[in-house]
Scaffold this active site. Sequence first.
Site, PDB file in Angstrom:
ATOM      1  N   GLU A  97      -3.112 -28.432 -60.553  1.00 32.54           N
ATOM      2  CA  GLU A  97      -2.980 -27.102 -59.980  1.00 32.54           C
ATOM      3  C   GLU A  97      -1.747 -26.416 -60.564  1.00 32.54           C
ATOM      4  OE1 GLU A  97      -4.150 -24.462 -58.910  1.00 32.54           O
ATOM      5  OE2 GLU A  97      -4.701 -24.853 -56.852  1.00 32.54           O
ATOM      6  N   ASP A  98      -1.770 -25.077 -60.589  1.00 32.75           N
ATOM      7  CA  ASP A  98      -0.612 -24.346 -61.098  1.00 32.75           C
ATOM      8  C   ASP A  98       0.517 -24.297 -60.077  1.00 32.75           C
ATOM      9  OD1 ASP A  98      -1.974 -22.616 -59.386  1.00 32.75           O
ATOM     10  OD2 ASP A  98      -1.993 -20.929 -60.771  1.00 32.75           O
ATOM     11  N   ASP A 101       1.467 -23.674 -52.410  1.00 33.65           N
ATOM     12  CA  ASP A 101       2.363 -23.036 -51.453  1.00 33.65           C
ATOM     13  C   ASP A 101       2.000 -23.461 -50.029  1.00 33.65           C
ATOM     14  OD1 ASP A 101       0.111 -21.399 -51.253  1.00 33.65           O
ATOM     15  OD2 ASP A 101       1.079 -19.664 -52.130  1.00 33.65           O
ATOM     16  N   PHE A 150       7.835 -14.509 -55.643  1.00 36.46           N
ATOM     17  CA  PHE A 150       6.576 -14.245 -56.341  1.00 36.46           C
ATOM     18  C   PHE A 150       6.723 -14.631 -57.808  1.00 36.46           C
ATOM     19  CE2 PHE A 150       2.799 -12.381 -57.886  1.00 36.46           C
ATOM     20  CZ  PHE A 150       1.949 -12.313 -56.792  1.00 36.46           C
ATOM     21  N   ARG A 163      -0.553 -13.815 -66.782  1.00 34.76           N
ATOM     22  CA  ARG A 163      -0.889 -15.229 -66.978  1.00 34.76           C
ATOM     23  C   ARG A 163      -0.427 -15.728 -68.347  1.00 34.76           C
ATOM     24  NH1 ARG A 163      -4.454 -17.101 -63.090  1.00 34.76           N
ATOM     25  NH2 ARG A 163      -5.892 -15.554 -62.240  1.00 34.76           N
TER      26      ARG A 163
END
Length: 173
Positions: A97-98, A101, A150, A163
């Site tokens: 996964e990137d 959270d 963010f 991206r």
Amino acid sequence: MSETIREIYSEKEITDKIKELGRQISRDYDGEEIYVICILKGAVYFATELTKRITVPVTLDFMAASSYGANTESSGEVKIVKDLDESLEGKNAIVVEDIIDTGRTLKRLMEILKERGPKSLRLCTLLDKPDRRVVDVHVDYTGFTVEDRFIVGYGLDYAQKYRNLPYIGELNF
């Protein structure tokens, strides 16, 4: 709307961390094969670079899941948008996964995958935001732990933009 991006991790820092994770995974699975599950879209940059640095045999597959619907906050109800091409039965699987959270989506996704009978199931993330966690998710391999801000770049987006940045940065408006 004017946006600025402040670099947090350089391309070199990311590359060095991915090499380190690749060595660790290769040691942990010495003599075994791995079935890597890349969670689309964000993790594709990380997963391809990571698998190039794993020295044991790797099969790479892709999965896309959604838990947001029309909301901005994850519901935890996971809808699989793109499923795996192969069975997990008896395989050593690593979900890549990137960023993690709240953990809602990953927790449910890991439960779904565990029901498919893998020999082992582990989780690897480039970025972990533990301050945002609302459910317990065990992460086996973590690149960087980040504060609640963010983040964009290296696969992470804002409205499908950024991206492609070769670094990870904080997006400010």
